[in-house]
Design a protein around this motif. Structure first.
Motif, short mmCIF file in Angstrom:
data_model
loop_
_atom_site.label_atom_id
_atom_site.label_comp_id
_atom_site.label_asym_id
_atom_site.label_seq_id
_atom_site.Cartn_x
_atom_site.Cartn_y
_atom_site.Cartn_z
N ARG A 1 0.82 -1.22 0.00
CA ARG A 1 0.00 0.00 0.00
C ARG A 1 0.85 1.27 0.00
NH1 ARG A 1 -2.87 -3.06 3.95
NH2 ARG A 1 -1.95 -1.79 5.60
N SER A 2 2.17 1.10 -0.02
CA SER A 2 3.08 2.25 0.04
C SER A 2 3.51 2.67 -1.36
CB SER A 2 4.31 1.89 0.88
OG SER A 2 5.30 2.89 0.76
N GLY A 3 3.22 3.92 -1.69
CA GLY A 3 3.65 4.43 -2.99
C GLY A 3 5.16 4.50 -3.10
N ALA A 4 5.85 4.81 -1.99
CA ALA A 4 7.31 4.88 -2.01
C ALA A 4 7.91 3.51 -2.31
CB ALA A 4 7.82 5.40 -0.67
N TRP A 5 7.30 2.45 -1.75
CA TRP A 5 7.81 1.10 -2.00
C TRP A 5 7.65 0.74 -3.47
CZ3 TRP A 5 5.80 -3.64 -3.62
CH2 TRP A 5 6.66 -4.74 -3.44
N TRP A 6 6.52 1.05 -4.06
CA TRP A 6 6.31 0.78 -5.47
C TRP A 6 7.26 1.60 -6.33
CZ3 TRP A 6 4.23 -3.30 -7.37
CH2 TRP A 6 3.24 -4.00 -6.65
N GLY A 7 7.59 2.81 -5.87
CA GLY A 7 8.57 3.60 -6.58
C GLY A 7 9.93 2.92 -6.61
N SER A 8 10.32 2.32 -5.48
CA SER A 8 11.60 1.60 -5.44
C SER A 8 11.57 0.37 -6.33
CB SER A 8 11.93 1.21 -4.00
OG SER A 8 11.07 0.19 -3.53
N VAL A 9 10.40 -0.27 -6.43
CA VAL A 9 10.27 -1.43 -7.32
C VAL A 9 10.46 -1.01 -8.78
CG1 VAL A 9 8.65 -3.16 -8.21
CG2 VAL A 9 8.80 -2.73 -5.76
N VAL A 10 9.85 0.13 -9.15
CA VAL A 10 10.01 0.65 -10.52
C VAL A 10 11.48 0.98 -10.80
CG1 VAL A 10 9.44 2.56 -12.05
CG2 VAL A 10 7.65 1.50 -10.67
N LEU A 11 12.16 1.57 -9.81
CA LEU A 11 13.58 1.89 -9.99
C LEU A 11 14.40 0.62 -10.19
CD1 LEU A 11 14.13 4.71 -7.33
CD2 LEU A 11 14.44 4.91 -9.80
N ASN A 12 14.11 -0.41 -9.39
CA ASN A 12 14.82 -1.68 -9.54
C ASN A 12 14.59 -2.29 -10.91
OD1 ASN A 12 16.56 -2.71 -7.48
ND2 ASN A 12 14.83 -2.74 -6.08
N ALA A 13 13.33 -2.28 -11.36
CA ALA A 13 13.00 -2.84 -12.66
C ALA A 13 13.70 -2.06 -13.78
CB ALA A 13 11.49 -2.85 -12.87
N SER A 14 13.72 -0.73 -13.65
CA SER A 14 14.38 0.10 -14.65
C SER A 14 15.88 -0.19 -14.68
CB SER A 14 14.15 1.58 -14.34
OG SER A 14 12.77 1.88 -14.32
N ALA A 15 16.48 -0.34 -13.51
CA ALA A 15 17.91 -0.65 -13.44
C ALA A 15 18.21 -1.99 -14.10
CB ALA A 15 18.36 -0.66 -11.98
N ALA A 16 17.36 -2.98 -13.84
CA ALA A 16 17.56 -4.30 -14.44
C ALA A 16 17.45 -4.24 -15.96
CB ALA A 16 16.54 -5.29 -13.88
N LEU A 17 16.48 -3.47 -16.45
CA LEU A 17 16.31 -3.33 -17.90
C LEU A 17 17.52 -2.65 -18.53
CD1 LEU A 17 14.54 -3.60 -20.41
CD2 LEU A 17 13.47 -1.41 -19.81
N LEU A 18 18.02 -1.60 -17.89
CA LEU A 18 19.21 -0.91 -18.40
C LEU A 18 20.41 -1.85 -18.42
CD1 LEU A 18 18.80 2.51 -16.58
CD2 LEU A 18 18.73 2.15 -19.06
#
Length: 316
Positions: A42-59
């Motif tokens: 339910r935490s927007g900040a946590w989902w933000g960190s998930v998006v950052l991790n996914a973006s890093a993995a894609l890069l």
């Protein structure tokens, strides 16, 4: 843009994204100790960190398309380097002299590696027999390192680094094969190697979590260093990657690897203010370079005399 330069740029952005995600996850963990998964969802900040991790993995995956393993994998150490100023900024403190030394040594060592390991975009991939052989040898090595015994933290950290390095090598095989259209995305070979990637990536994550139970500094350094060693060994032995400059280039690469290793060790040995605040950081791989604010910890209860029993102290 030169293929190797493009891979370096992508790796830099990937490291910054990984470091940003790590800082965000660390702060969430320190402010909400013991939070359940439902609260995190339910935490927007946590989902933000998930998006950052996914973006890093894609890069990282795209970088493996354009650069050799001997270049891309060592640059993963930049995640630690990037986390230092980010963590200090968030925690409202200055970067320590030890952190500056560790950062300088890591950057100097990586620069030497880049000079000698620069090469063309990868066009060779592991064949299915080679991928299976690498997976089998790595699985046997992981099994030996993960067995019960002395110093499980360092052994599990080594196993985690090897698993992650092999996962990256297999990822490069899938990426190059698919983008160059030498294999269909739905071919048995691509799907089989992709399943191996998932298995080793998951295994590396689980092994790293167990490695940090007995401490953080040394296991963190081992994970960070074992990963590029495994990937570089595969690149040099099976993918035709070569170091530039002959014998002198090999010596320069070894010297650079030594400097980078020492820099990583220095960064992982930094004990932040979290220890002084009484905050455990066994579950947070970047806590060694991130100082948490003392006020984020739960304060110790004050002791006052109990009226009915003079001289006896009881918590408020």
């Amino acid at each position: 843009m030169n293929a190797t330069l493009l891979a370096v740029v992508l790796s830099l952005f990937s490291s910054v994204a990984y470091a940003s995600a790590a800082v965000a996850q660390e702060r969430l963990a320190s402010r909400n100790p013991g939070s359940g998964m439902q609260r995190l969802l339910r935490s927007g900040a946590w989902w933000g960190s998930v998006v950052l991790n996914a973006s890093a993995a894609l890069l990282h995956v795209v970088a493996l398309k354009y650069g050799p393993l001997t270049v891309v994998q060592p640059l993963g150490a930049l995640t630690l380097v990037a986390a230092v100023p980010m963590g200090a900024r968030v925690a409202g403190r200055r970067v320590s002299a030890t952190e500056w030394r560790g950062t300088a040594l890591t950057l100097l060592g990586l620069s030497a590696i880049l000079v000698t390991a620069s090469g063309p975009a990868p066009d060779d991939v592991l064949s299915v027999p080679e991928a299976v052989a690498v997976a089998g040898v790595t699985a046997a090595l992981i099994g030996a390192l993960a067995r019960p015994g002395a110093r499980p933290g360092l052994r599990h950290a080594s196993a985690s680094g090897f698993a992650s390095g092999v996962a990256s090598a297999l990822t490069q095989t899938v990426t190059v094969a698919v983008t160059d259209r030498t294999q269909s995305l739905l071919s048995v070979e691509v799907i089989g190697v992709a399943l191996l990637v998932a298995a080793f990536a998951t295994g590396g994550l689980l092994l790293s979590q167990t490695a940090y139970r007995g401490g953080l500094g040394a296991p963190l350094a081992v994970v960070t260093l074992a990963n590029p060693v495994a990937a570089a060994a595969i690149g040099l032995a099976l993918l035709g990657e070569r170091l530039q400059g002959g014998a002198a280039g090999v010596l320069l690469a070894l010297a650079g690897a030594g400097l980078a290793a020492w820099g990583v060790v220095l960064l992982s040995r930094v004990t932040p203010a979290a220890d002084l605040a009484g905050i455990g950081h066994e579950e947070h791989p970047v806590a060694a370079v991130l100082a948490l604010k003392p006020e984020s910890a739960t304060p110790e209860p004050a002791l006052v005399p109990r009226p009915s029993e003079p001289g006896h102290l009881t918590p408020l």
